[in-house]
Scaffold this active site. Structure first.
Site, PDB file in Angstrom:
ATOM      1  CG  ASN A  81       0.646  -4.647   2.765  1.00  0.00           C
ATOM      2  OD1 ASN A  81       1.512  -3.963   3.274  1.00  0.00           O
ATOM      3  ND2 ASN A  81      -0.565  -4.186   2.527  1.00  0.00           N
ATOM      4  CB  ILE A  89       2.814 -11.087  -1.195  1.00  0.00           C
ATOM      5  CG1 ILE A  89       3.668 -12.083  -0.406  1.00  0.00           C
ATOM      6  CG2 ILE A  89       3.377  -9.674  -1.079  1.00  0.00           C
ATOM      7  CD1 ILE A  89       5.029 -12.357  -1.025  1.00  0.00           C
ATOM      8  CB  CYS A  90      -1.716  -7.413  -0.748  1.00  0.00           C
ATOM      9  SG  CYS A  90      -2.668  -6.138  -1.589  1.00  0.00           S
ATOM     10  CG  LEU A  91       4.352  -5.946  -4.219  1.00  0.00           C
ATOM     11  CD1 LEU A  91       4.486  -4.673  -3.404  1.00  0.00           C
ATOM     12  CD2 LEU A  91       5.629  -6.772  -4.106  1.00  0.00           C
TER      13      LEU A  91
END
Length: 157
Positions: A81, A89-91
């Site tokens: 991620n 950041i993939c959040l």
């Protein structure tokens, strides 16, 4: 902009108070710009990131806390991620699930939780995501440990 400054000053004071309370997170505000922060977070225990210290860069928008901060890893990390080159950041909380209740400190905690529990179905690092999706947990952990040692381990001597 005044509301965001007031909120960030409040968070700054809380961070100063909580330094001892949360030894895994060290948040620092830029001396000349309250909208720029950095954080040092410790890799979670019992993960390939354990023993590593990772630097994050925060860019806080003037509409904060109504809009989320932009956060990225400055330290290289092998994680599904996190984009390997840019540190993006993939959040969800940094995108569509943001709430003004979140603070910079709680964002750091969420990133540490993501490090311990990767989401390989929405990868920014396809190599890392593919290892986990194909069931090669050992391969993923080996690569993540290697990059932690290379990029995030405190230098000796």
């Amino acid at each position: 902009m005044q509301a965001s400054r007031a909120r960030l000053l409040k968070e700054y004071k809380e961070v100063q108070r909580e330094k001892v309370a949360d030894p895994d997170i060290q948040l620092v505000c830029d001396d000349s710009n309250i909208f720029k922060w950095t954080a040092l977070i410790k890799g979670p225990s019992e993960t390939p990131f354990e023993g590593g210290v990772f630097q994050l860069a925060f860019s806080v928008p003037e509409q904060y806390p109504l809009q989320p901060p932009q956060v990225r890893f400055l330290t290289k990390i092998f994680h599904p991620n996190v984009h390997f080159k840019t540190g993006e950041i993939c959040l969800d909380i940094l995108k569509n699930a943001w709430s003004p209740a979140w603070t910079l400190q709680s964002v750091c905690r969420a990133i540490i939780a993501l490090m311990a529990h990767p989401e390989p179905d929405s990868p920014l690092n396809c190599d890392s995501g593919n290892l986990l999706r194909s069931g090669d947990v050992r391969g993923y952990q080996s690569m993540a440990r290697m990059y932690t040692r290379l990029a995030a381990s405190p230098k000796k001597g």
